[in-house]
Design a protein around this motif. Structure first.
Motif, PDB file in Angstrom:
ATOM      1  N   ASP A   1      31.100  13.774  28.728  1.00 63.78           N
ATOM      2  CA  ASP A   1      32.481  14.199  28.512  1.00 63.78           C
ATOM      3  C   ASP A   1      32.537  15.656  28.032  1.00 63.78           C
ATOM      4  O   ASP A   1      33.457  16.046  27.323  1.00 63.78           O
ATOM      5  CB  ASP A   1      33.200  13.282  27.514  1.00 63.78           C
TER       6      ASP A   1
ATOM      7  N   HIS B   1      30.407  12.486  33.748  1.00 62.49           N
ATOM      8  CA  HIS B   1      31.769  12.742  33.256  1.00 62.49           C
ATOM      9  C   HIS B   1      31.799  14.059  32.488  1.00 62.49           C
ATOM     10  O   HIS B   1      31.384  14.126  31.334  1.00 62.49           O
ATOM     11  CB  HIS B   1      32.227  11.584  32.354  1.00 62.49           C
TER      12      HIS B   1
ATOM     13  N   HIS C   1      34.447   5.481  30.253  1.00 67.00           N
ATOM     14  CA  HIS C   1      34.283   5.232  28.814  1.00 67.00           C
ATOM     15  C   HIS C   1      33.988   3.761  28.516  1.00 67.00           C
ATOM     16  O   HIS C   1      32.972   3.462  27.921  1.00 67.00           O
ATOM     17  CB  HIS C   1      35.478   5.729  27.989  1.00 67.00           C
TER      18      HIS C   1
HETATM   19 ZN   LIG Z   1      36.936  13.139  29.755  1.00 70.67          ZN
END
Ligand SMILES: [Zn+2]
Length: 524
Positions: A422, A64, A360
């Motif tokens: 992320d 991600h 997530h």
């Molecule tokens: Zn993200």
């Protein structure tokens, strides 16, 4: 046919296998693995690399990232590390040479609440950048620190009134202090020039360099057509230095369907992963959708961005067109909603052989855990966020935070865990992520208590989630994630034997070499 031999190493094709001693890569694939006693086949070997007894594992993936956003972050000054005003000013001074007179200086990440030696002031920026407009955004994105030229540039004068929902902070005698709040930032944001393509490509190359340095050769990026075409140009100009799987935003789903594109379409370098949806907000802003209100906020249960029917309709449309879905869900109510939707499309995924995933999955109470397995989903999670989240989760979720980041619970029921960062929200640094998954400490500090020790992984399990798990989540296990014969020759050489050392030392381990497609692309 390019043939390379990597020898004198301890090669773990997957985390649970016994190590091999040498490996032959031909045309970018692993073709032979051998142990010490095995004879190396007589092949016309063009290159031989003595790995000096080091441990070799499959290269990491990051499940991600936001590659374009991460690239853009390289074009800005990063003030997130500044613990004081003096440090911030130093960072700014050091970056001064990067700018031509008149060019906008853009930065972000400062947190004045941490500074004890002074406040961000317009005049301080004027001294460092007398010839450049400066725009520096705070860490929480709700204020910006600007200089006099910036005010002039956007046409805000001392008699300009504050816009609705925003403020230009002023000194008692009326002069601008240099801080502008909320909607007052828009005037400045709109004035910032869009970077040109050459600059973006250079910045993307810096991001790729960082990924390779950290042992990552494969990313799943949550971005659309603009980023996709940038990557195509990047490969033409800089060569193929990263394997990229795209999860397009929901707004672009119809374009993909119209073009006849589907999950898995592409080549070993650039591939369609699927469609990314959002189902709720975030923990940090208390907008993640909760079954029960946030602690001490009896009226706040966060925000669901879709109801069940709306999300179901979209997911059905994607999956019936052979596009896997990756759905952002952080709060337990969002996770529950997404599971309910994905339950109803399980047959579609089976029919098309799709792997869909929840992004997530930060809060998963025990009643929801088995559903991941039941509906054949992968959990795309970011252990590195634990370092920042422990205190916030305990504060806003209270008791419930014992169900946060349930790595081991998901693993025990054989849900593929796909780890990532992320980035640029957190650094794309798998060794840090592994440390976080194993120790679960606030701020990476070993002296802090372990956060829900029952959910901690061991090093092998965490490495698996950064290798095989990432491949599983994009349905690419046939090519990557391990070093079995026939798979892509993407692997890394580590400075230490991470499987046989105190894991406390994980943060000092270095990736000494990164091999991509059989070639060394990073070496220290
Ligand atoms: Zn993200």
């Amino acid at each position: 046919m390019k043939t390379s031999l990597f020898y004198n190493a301890r090669i773990f094709p997957s985390v649970h296998s016994h190590p091999f001693h040498w490996l032959i890569a031909q045309n970018g694939r692993v073709t032979v693995l051998g142990r010490e006693k095995d004879e190396i086949p007589r092949l016309p070997i063009e290159a031989r690399f003595d790995l000096q007894g080091r441990v070799v594992i499959p290269a990491f993936g990051d499940a991600h990232v936001h590659s374009l956003w991460a690239a853009k972050a390289f074009m800005e000054i990063d003030l997130s590390g500044a613990q004081s005003l003096a440090e911030a000013l130093n960072i700014l001074k050091e970056s001064k040479t990067r700018y031509q007179p008149g060019q906008w200086v853009v930065g972000r990440g400062f947190n004045k609440n941490r500074w004890k030696d002074g406040v961000p002031a317009r005049v301080l920026l004027d001294r460092i950048f007398p010839q450049n407009p400066v725009y520096l955004e705070s860490q929480d994105c709700h204020s910006a620190w600007v200089n006099s030229l910036a005010f002039t540039n956007v046409g805000v004068k001392e008699n300009t009134p504050d816009p609705p929902g925003g403020r230009f902070l002023r000194e008692p005698e009326g002069a601008f202090s240099g801080l502008v709040l909320d909607r007052a930032m828009e005037r400045f944001k709109n004035a910032l020039p869009a970077p040109d393509e050459q600059q973006l490509l250079q910045a993307l190359d810096r991001f790729v360099g960082q990924l390779l340095t950290n042992g990552i050769t494969s990313i799943h990026t949550m971005e659309g057509a603009q980023a996709f075409s940038l990557w195509e140009k990047y490969f033409l100009r800089f060569g193929r230095k990263m394997r990229v799987v795209f999860y397009f935003p929901q707004e672009e789903m119809d374009e993909l369907i119209k073009s006849g594109l589907y999950s898995g379409y592409g080549d070993p370098w650039l591939r369609i992963g699927g469609i990314k949806f959002f189902s709720d907000g975030s923990l940090g802003s208390q907008t993640a959708a909760m079954r029960q209100p946030y602690e001490n906020q009896p009226d706040n249960m966060g925000l669901l961005l879709f109801n069940e029917d709306e999300l179901l309709e979209r997911v059905k449309r994607a999956e019936s067109h052979r596009l896997a879905t990756a759905i952002h869900a952080i709060g337990d109510r969002a996770v529950q909603l997404v599971l309910k939707v994905l339950q109803q499309t399980a047959a579609l995924r089976k029919q098309h052989g799709l792997v869909s995933r929840i992004e997530h999955a930060q809060l998963v109470p025990p009643d929801l855990l088995p559903l991941f397995r039941q509906y054949g989903l992968a959990a795309s999670m970011q252990p590195i966020h634990i370092a920042d989240d422990v205190e916030i989760a305990d504060r806003y979720w209270g008791e419930r935070s014992r169900f946060a980041y349930p790595f081991r619970s998901l693993r025990e029921i054989n849900v593929p865990l796909a780890f990532g960062s992320d980035a640029p929200v957190a650094p794309a640094d798998p060794l840090k992520g592994i440390f976080s998954a194993v120790f679960r400490k606030s701020r990476f500090q070993l002296s802090k208590p372990t956060w829900t020790v029952e959910e901690a992984l061991d090093v092998r399990q965490a490495v698996q989630a950064f290798t095989e798990g990432v491949a599983q989540a994009a349905d690419s296990s046939a090519f990557q994630g391990s070093l079995l014969t026939g798979k892509w020759a993407d692997f890394i050489v580590l400075s230490d034997d991470i499987f046989n050392m105190p894991a406390e030392r994980m943060l000092s381990v270095k990736v000494e070499k990164t091999i991509l497609d059989g070639s060394i692309v990073h070496a220290v």
